[in-house]
Design a protein around this motif. Structure first.
Motif, short mmCIF file in Angstrom:
data_model
loop_
_atom_site.label_atom_id
_atom_site.label_comp_id
_atom_site.label_asym_id
_atom_site.label_seq_id
_atom_site.Cartn_x
_atom_site.Cartn_y
_atom_site.Cartn_z
N GLY A 99 3.60 -43.30 46.01
CA GLY A 99 4.69 -43.09 45.07
C GLY A 99 5.37 -44.35 44.59
O GLY A 99 6.46 -44.29 44.00
N ALA A 128 4.56 -46.42 42.16
CA ALA A 128 4.68 -46.52 40.70
C ALA A 128 5.90 -45.76 40.21
O ALA A 128 6.64 -46.23 39.34
CB ALA A 128 3.42 -45.98 40.03
N GLY A 129 6.14 -44.59 40.80
CA GLY A 129 7.33 -43.81 40.44
C GLY A 129 8.62 -44.53 40.77
O GLY A 129 9.60 -44.46 40.02
N LEU A 167 9.09 -47.12 37.98
CA LEU A 167 9.47 -46.46 36.73
C LEU A 167 10.92 -45.98 36.78
O LEU A 167 11.68 -46.16 35.82
CB LEU A 167 8.54 -45.28 36.45
CG LEU A 167 7.09 -45.64 36.09
CD1 LEU A 167 6.22 -44.40 36.10
CD2 LEU A 167 7.02 -46.33 34.73
N GLU A 168 11.30 -45.37 37.88
CA GLU A 168 12.67 -44.86 38.01
C GLU A 168 13.69 -45.99 37.99
O GLU A 168 14.75 -45.86 37.39
CB GLU A 168 12.80 -44.04 39.29
CG GLU A 168 12.08 -42.69 39.22
CD GLU A 168 12.06 -41.98 40.56
OE1 GLU A 168 12.57 -42.55 41.56
OE2 GLU A 168 11.52 -40.86 40.62
N TRP A 189 -2.59 -41.68 35.51
CA TRP A 189 -1.42 -42.43 35.06
C TRP A 189 -0.59 -41.61 34.07
O TRP A 189 0.64 -41.62 34.12
CB TRP A 189 -1.85 -43.75 34.45
CG TRP A 189 -0.77 -44.74 34.15
CD1 TRP A 189 -0.67 -45.51 33.05
CD2 TRP A 189 0.36 -45.10 34.96
NE1 TRP A 189 0.43 -46.34 33.10
CE2 TRP A 189 1.08 -46.10 34.28
CE3 TRP A 189 0.84 -44.67 36.21
CZ2 TRP A 189 2.25 -46.67 34.79
CZ3 TRP A 189 1.99 -45.24 36.71
CH2 TRP A 189 2.69 -46.23 36.01
N THR A 195 1.34 -39.15 36.18
CA THR A 195 2.51 -39.74 36.85
C THR A 195 3.73 -39.67 35.94
O THR A 195 4.83 -39.29 36.37
CB THR A 195 2.22 -41.20 37.23
OG1 THR A 195 1.20 -41.24 38.23
CG2 THR A 195 3.48 -41.88 37.78
N HIS A 196 3.55 -40.00 34.68
CA HIS A 196 4.65 -39.97 33.73
C HIS A 196 5.06 -38.53 33.40
O HIS A 196 6.25 -38.23 33.29
CB HIS A 196 4.26 -40.72 32.46
CG HIS A 196 4.19 -42.21 32.65
ND1 HIS A 196 5.22 -43.05 32.30
CD2 HIS A 196 3.22 -42.99 33.17
CE1 HIS A 196 4.88 -44.30 32.58
NE2 HIS A 196 3.67 -44.29 33.11
N ARG A 236 4.93 -35.94 35.31
CA ARG A 236 5.69 -35.38 36.44
C ARG A 236 7.11 -35.89 36.49
O ARG A 236 7.97 -35.29 37.13
CB ARG A 236 4.95 -35.68 37.74
CG ARG A 236 3.71 -34.83 37.94
CD ARG A 236 2.91 -35.29 39.12
NE ARG A 236 1.79 -34.39 39.38
CZ ARG A 236 0.63 -34.77 39.88
NH1 ARG A 236 0.43 -36.06 40.18
NH2 ARG A 236 -0.34 -33.90 40.09
N MET A 237 7.36 -37.01 35.79
CA MET A 237 8.72 -37.55 35.71
C MET A 237 9.42 -37.05 34.45
O MET A 237 10.51 -37.53 34.12
CB MET A 237 8.67 -39.07 35.74
CG MET A 237 8.14 -39.65 37.05
SD MET A 237 8.03 -41.46 37.00
CE MET A 237 9.76 -41.89 36.86
N HIS A 283 10.09 -40.89 28.03
CA HIS A 283 10.75 -40.24 29.18
C HIS A 283 12.02 -39.54 28.72
O HIS A 283 12.71 -40.02 27.83
CB HIS A 283 11.05 -41.28 30.25
CG HIS A 283 9.84 -41.67 31.04
ND1 HIS A 283 9.63 -41.27 32.34
CD2 HIS A 283 8.76 -42.43 30.70
CE1 HIS A 283 8.47 -41.75 32.76
NE2 HIS A 283 7.93 -42.46 31.80
#
Length: 242
Positions: free
Chosen positions: A115, A117-118, A121-122, A170, A173-174, A176-177, A241
């Protein structure tokens, strides 16, 4: 875990560079636009250049640039290179930014699937919102697109699993955010070099003039032996996002 900037810990620059280099093919580092702009990116936007440390070691990192964007698809930059230019030129011209463009995120292979990368990003998104930026976007370089270099980004971005999410890790991942796909970035990066340079970067031979499938390339690479030039135009994918 600790999150710091390169300004906080400049001595970790080389360690961070190793993390980034292990995640991208060599030719990516020969785009002329970043060579001209990265010095000013580091000067102007150090706040958006972060690293994640685990027991003092760099395990992930990412960076972004604040730029002006009016929120419409038509006003998006053409991709990674154009976002760099818009951010730096806008800053130096006194243009008020509205948007953070997350340019790259990398995770050390030692910390895959944790996690990280998340986390990056966050953190970047938090900094953007704290600074009053209205939007967060990213020109993604999808992880598995290189497996399908003759497929357009539009088609690839539409391929989904049974759960409705992208087949690409990838992009997922975005998603899911809370990110949504906006459109392809058709001319995200342009990398040119001599035939010898391309043979070195790709570690393969290019005996005749034609388009080639090159390991790590999302699209075909055009090699022109008569002109002694190789040209690669990479298509990425813009996401936003929430």
């Amino acid at each position: 875990m600790e999150i710091v900037t390169h300004t906080d810990r400049p001595e970790l620059h080389e360690a961070a560079a190793v993390v980034f280099h292990e995640r991208w093919p060599e030719f990516i580092f020969h785009d002329d636009v970043p060579k001209r702009y990265m010095g000013r990116v580091k000067e102007h936007f150090a706040r958006y250049d972060v690293m994640v440390l685990d027991e003092g070691s760099v395990v992930a990192g990412g960076w972004g640039v604040p730029m002006a964007w009016d929120g419409t698809v038509d006003n998006l930059p053409s991709g990674y290179d154009d976002a760099l230019v818009r951010a730096v030129d806008g800053r130096e011209a006194g243009v008020e930014p509205t948007t953070l463009s997350i340019m790259a995120v990398a995770v050390s292979s030692s910390h895959d699937k944790r996690g990280m990368a998340g986390v990056v990003l966050e953190e970047l998104a938090r900094r953007a919102h704290r600074d009053g930026l209205a939007h967060v976007v990213a020109p993604l370089r999808p992880t598995w697109k290189h497996r399908y270099p003759m497929v357009s980004m539009t088609e690839y971005a539409g391929w989904t699993r049974r759960d409705g999410l992208s087949i690409d890790p990838w992009i997922r991942t975005h998603q899911r955010m809370g990110a949504r796909v906006l459109r392809p970035a058709p001319r995200s990066m342009v990398i040119e070099g001599t035939v010898a340079e391309w043979e070195s970067w790709a570690d393969m031979m290019f005996p005749v003039t034609r388009e080639y499938v090159v390991p790590g390339a999302l699209n075909l690479v055009l090699i022109d032996r008569e002109r002694d030039r190789g040209v690669y135009v990479e298509e990425n994918l813009w996401v936003q996002h929430s």
